[in-house]
Write a protein that holds these residues in place. Sequence first.
Motif, mmCIF file in Angstrom:
data_model
loop_
_atom_site.group_PDB
_atom_site.id
_atom_site.type_symbol
_atom_site.label_atom_id
_atom_site.label_comp_id
_atom_site.label_asym_id
_atom_site.label_seq_id
_atom_site.Cartn_x
_atom_site.Cartn_y
_atom_site.Cartn_z
ATOM 1 N N GLY A 86 -3.697 -13.828 -9.590
ATOM 2 C CA GLY A 86 -2.834 -14.935 -9.957
ATOM 3 C C GLY A 86 -1.365 -14.603 -9.651
ATOM 4 N N THR A 113 3.968 -9.989 -6.386
ATOM 5 C CA THR A 113 4.306 -11.385 -6.709
ATOM 6 C C THR A 113 4.479 -12.205 -5.437
ATOM 7 O OG1 THR A 113 6.041 -12.806 -7.668
ATOM 8 C CG2 THR A 113 6.750 -10.670 -6.882
ATOM 9 N N ASN A 114 4.336 -13.514 -5.592
ATOM 10 C CA ASN A 114 4.636 -14.387 -4.455
ATOM 11 C C ASN A 114 6.140 -14.662 -4.346
ATOM 12 O OD1 ASN A 114 5.349 -16.619 -6.153
ATOM 13 N ND2 ASN A 114 3.202 -17.294 -6.238
ATOM 14 N N ASN A 174 4.531 -7.672 1.665
ATOM 15 C CA ASN A 174 3.093 -7.648 1.970
ATOM 16 C C ASN A 174 2.803 -8.756 2.969
ATOM 17 O OD1 ASN A 174 2.163 -5.640 0.295
ATOM 18 N ND2 ASN A 174 1.314 -7.012 -1.251
ATOM 19 N N VAL A 176 -0.248 -10.421 5.138
ATOM 20 C CA VAL A 176 -1.641 -10.500 5.562
ATOM 21 C C VAL A 176 -1.626 -11.059 6.983
ATOM 22 C CG1 VAL A 176 -3.904 -11.526 5.142
ATOM 23 C CG2 VAL A 176 -2.483 -10.828 3.205
ATOM 24 N N GLU A 204 -5.037 -6.261 6.564
ATOM 25 C CA GLU A 204 -6.149 -7.040 7.122
ATOM 26 C C GLU A 204 -6.719 -7.941 6.032
ATOM 27 O OE1 GLU A 204 -7.811 -3.672 10.268
ATOM 28 O OE2 GLU A 204 -9.064 -4.325 8.613
ATOM 29 N N MET A 206 -9.361 -9.669 3.812
ATOM 30 C CA MET A 206 -10.675 -9.207 3.351
ATOM 31 C C MET A 206 -11.558 -10.402 3.000
ATOM 32 S SD MET A 206 -9.617 -6.072 0.881
ATOM 33 C CE MET A 206 -8.067 -6.731 0.292
ATOM 34 N N MET A 339 -10.379 -13.216 -5.110
ATOM 35 C CA MET A 339 -9.188 -12.385 -5.205
ATOM 36 C C MET A 339 -8.277 -12.840 -6.338
ATOM 37 S SD MET A 339 -7.924 -9.759 -3.840
ATOM 38 C CE MET A 339 -6.822 -8.972 -2.672
ATOM 39 N N GLY A 343 -6.948 -10.050 -8.818
ATOM 40 C CA GLY A 343 -5.608 -9.548 -8.564
ATOM 41 C C GLY A 343 -5.652 -8.670 -7.326
ATOM 42 N N GLY A 344 -4.730 -8.910 -6.412
ATOM 43 C CA GLY A 344 -4.773 -8.194 -5.130
ATOM 44 C C GLY A 344 -4.322 -6.766 -5.259
HETATM 45 N N1 SAM Z 1 0.426 -14.014 -6.493
HETATM 46 C C1 SAM Z 1 0.826 -12.685 -6.143
HETATM 47 C C2 SAM Z 1 1.135 -12.585 -4.665
HETATM 48 O O1 SAM Z 1 1.094 -13.621 -3.978
HETATM 49 O O2 SAM Z 1 1.477 -11.519 -4.210
HETATM 50 C C3 SAM Z 1 -0.121 -11.587 -6.577
HETATM 51 C C4 SAM Z 1 -1.585 -11.816 -6.399
HETATM 52 S S1 SAM Z 1 -2.134 -11.857 -4.722
HETATM 53 C C5 SAM Z 1 -3.870 -12.020 -4.986
HETATM 54 C C6 SAM Z 1 -1.892 -10.186 -4.241
HETATM 55 C C7 SAM Z 1 -2.004 -9.899 -2.781
HETATM 56 O O3 SAM Z 1 -3.340 -10.091 -2.373
HETATM 57 C C8 SAM Z 1 -1.139 -10.744 -1.909
HETATM 58 O O4 SAM Z 1 -0.298 -9.940 -1.119
HETATM 59 C C9 SAM Z 1 -2.128 -11.492 -1.062
HETATM 60 O O5 SAM Z 1 -1.630 -11.720 0.218
HETATM 61 C C10 SAM Z 1 -3.314 -10.559 -1.063
HETATM 62 N N2 SAM Z 1 -4.594 -11.215 -0.769
HETATM 63 C C11 SAM Z 1 -5.138 -12.281 -1.353
HETATM 64 N N3 SAM Z 1 -6.336 -12.595 -0.796
HETATM 65 C C12 SAM Z 1 -6.552 -11.675 0.162
HETATM 66 C C13 SAM Z 1 -7.595 -11.457 1.102
HETATM 67 N N4 SAM Z 1 -8.681 -12.240 1.162
HETATM 68 N N5 SAM Z 1 -7.472 -10.403 1.939
HETATM 69 C C14 SAM Z 1 -6.382 -9.595 1.900
HETATM 70 N N6 SAM Z 1 -5.364 -9.757 1.038
HETATM 71 C C15 SAM Z 1 -5.442 -10.790 0.185
#
Ligand code: SAM
Length: 344
Positions: A86, A113-114, A174, A176, A204, A206, A339, A343-344
């Motif tokens: 989240g 965080t976003n 971060n 992706v 990458e 996932m 995810m 939590g990533g």
């Molecule tokens: N909301 C926050 C954010 O956007 O950073 C924290 C949670 S988010 C799930 C954490 C990280 O997981 C983010 O950097 C996001 O890009 C990454 N993430 C989410 N789904 C993913 C996936 N399927 N594969 C790789 N990274 C993923």
Amino acid sequence: MTAGVTIRADDADPEPAWHGPLIDRFGRRFTYLRVSVTERCHLRCGYCRSAGDQGTDAQALAPAQSDRLLAVFRGLGARHVRFTGGEPLLSASLNGRIAHARALGFARVSLTTNGHLLSRKAAGLAAAGLHDVNVSLDSLDPARFARITGGGDLRRVLAGLDAARRVLARVKLNVVLLRDHNLSEWPDLVAFAITHGYDIRFIEAMPLGEAGAATVARHHVDTAAVYAEIAQRYRLRPLAPAPDSGPARRFAERDSGIEIGFISPLSQKFCASCNRLRLTSRGRLVYCLGHREGLDLRAALIQGLDDASLAALIRRQVARDKPREHEFGSGTHAVLVRMMAIGG
Ligand code: SAM
């Protein structure tokens, strides 16, 4: 000698007998805990969340429960905690949790965080004791950013980054990487990181949940190819794996000093050195993103287990059930977990 009191070592508060390292049957030691504080998020990144998947905190742990589990993991040798979601900045209790983690003696307290709420929250996070922040930034093009994130506002993230770097020692981006969306943007993203002094990680996608699985099928990027291109353009010095931290292959860019990292769970498995566990906002301990197994610690709290019993339960289950490696690449990986819930 005056009639004083001599304090002997054994008069000090003894460490509880259950304190000590958490090690699994493959000899891996777990020092890094990622704690999701909410399932809610205002963004809808295509690889993270399926359309209509709202996420809810109806069954979330209360902050006091989460804090208590954090203390147990600290006793089990965790030294690094990362709060995530989240979107963790939607949680009103986040600063309190950060301060609690610092009081427990975590050597490193981090946040992912976003970035949308960061410009007004950065100072409070720093005051609470946060060491560093990872901000998700998949594009520097406002329209593309909005498309990838399902409505994100790039300007707000950039303002958040700016506020964070004024008050925190370390800010990391971060990214992706997605073949048909942002792959062509890596030069701009690296240049942006260098200009502002941010570290940067290329990740990458996932196959997590339906959203992640569909993304990987369409947009998988092998980060090794991107590394090769970056290495042609910049002078990179390899860095040793970071203690208590993630599985990134890390390099220092020699001229600016920023760190450029690659997290490649599909093309370069790093499970042998896994040092992490994840606690969902609902109190489920997740051993591996690529497996279903987990431990319902919320139920254990409701049963009234004391700290020693919680620690014994965690020790036993992690040793028994933490898998040797994820199965993303096996063809049977399909959809295992969401995810946003973990939590990533
Ligand atoms: N909301 C926050 C954010 O956007 O950073 C924290 C949670 S988010 C799930 C954490 C990280 O997981 C983010 O950097 C996001 O890009 C990454 N993430 C989410 N789904 C993913 C996936 N399927 N594969 C790789 N990274 C993923």
